[in-house]
Scaffold this active site. Structure first.
Site, short mmCIF file in Angstrom:
data_model
loop_
_atom_site.label_atom_id
_atom_site.label_comp_id
_atom_site.label_asym_id
_atom_site.label_seq_id
_atom_site.Cartn_x
_atom_site.Cartn_y
_atom_site.Cartn_z
CG ASP A 57 -46.89 38.65 50.25
OD1 ASP A 57 -46.63 37.87 50.99
OD2 ASP A 57 -46.06 39.68 49.92
CG ASN A 92 -42.32 30.29 47.02
OD1 ASN A 92 -43.63 30.66 46.58
ND2 ASN A 92 -41.81 31.55 47.73
#
Ligand code: FPP
Length: 240
Positions: free
Chosen positions: A12, A60
């Site tokens: 991340d 996503n």
């Protein structure tokens, strides 16, 4: 020192890394792909057998189309660029996730490299693509229901093993250590079933900045933990 057999990583912070430099988000993902190379080398150096990377989640797909396309292109580029390295390091590539969602060219490139590296028994890189933990568990539940409806299994016999054996990669052991970068402290639908006894390591370092030293710090933190697996004492050397 106890080295985790399986480290799973939530990579991340690529977007924030790019933003801090006034760059487009894709530049952050490109830098993130370089971190992946570094970490694979580090994993080999420190004796970690399985590395699982959360590269693209089912959620996503809702990112801007250009970012999604860019990530898919980057993935293809990554596969080409790392093909030699996977062979040199005798690393088997595996994929887990809803593969039918992936662009055909990406899926084919993955399948080719999976087939070409299937002969390596000692080290695995698992890429989670179009992956969601709930999606995975729901698919296992569907498979169980189909088996029960067809009379192949007795519903009364369904136990943890019956579920686990219907997950995407049932032969890959559960992660011992889950790392998340960028200061976020959430699982975000990653390996929900497999994370049952994992140790967690959170670091503020953004994924593109995450290097061998940071990986080593995560391994050191793991080695200092006392794992009990719900019992009263740690089995010597951990579960693995
Ligand atoms: C999270 O950062 C990262 C991703 C959604 C993609 C991860 C992809 C890579 C590291 C590069 C490609 C990977 C491989 C295996 C080739 P973010 O965009 O959510 O960052 P932010 O939270 O700072 O916005």
């Amino acid at each position: 020192m106890s080295v985790p057999r399986h480290v799973a990583i939530i990579m991340d912070g690529n977007g924030r890394w790019a933003k801090a430099r006034g760059l487009p988000r894709l530049k952050g993902h490109e830098a993130g792909a370089e971190s992946v190379r570094r970490i694979l080398r580090a994993a080999k150096k420190f004796g970690v057998r399985y590395v699982t990377l959360y590269a693209f989640s089912v959620e996503n797909w809702s990112r801007p189309p250009l970012e999604v396309q860019g990530l898919m292109k980057l993935l293809q580029f990554f596969l080409k660029r790392n093909e030699h390295e996977l062979h040199d390091n005798e690393t088997r590539l595996r994929v887990m996730g809803r593969r039918s969602d992936l662009p055909r060219a990406v899926d084919r490139a993955l399948a080719d490299l999976e087939a070409a590296t299937a002969k390596y028994p000692d080290r695995e890189l698992v890429l989670c693509l179009s992956y969601g933990g709930r999606t995975e568990i729901a698919a296992a539940a569907r498979a169980l229901a189909e088996d029960a409806a067809a009379g192949r299994i007795d519903p009364a016999s369904i136990d943890e093993q019956a579920v686990a054996s219907r997950l995407y990669l049932p032969d890959v052991p559960d992660p011992d250590l889950i790392v998340r970068t960028s200061g976020e402290e959430r699982l975000s639908n990653f390996l929900l079933w497999q994370a049952a006894y994992a140790e967690f390591y959170f670091t503020p370092v953004l994924w593109p900045d995450f290097g061998e030293e940071d990986f080593k710090a995560a391994l050191d933190a793991f080695a200092a933990r006392h794992r009990r697996f719900g019992g009263v004492d740690a089995p010597s050397g951990g579960k693995s």
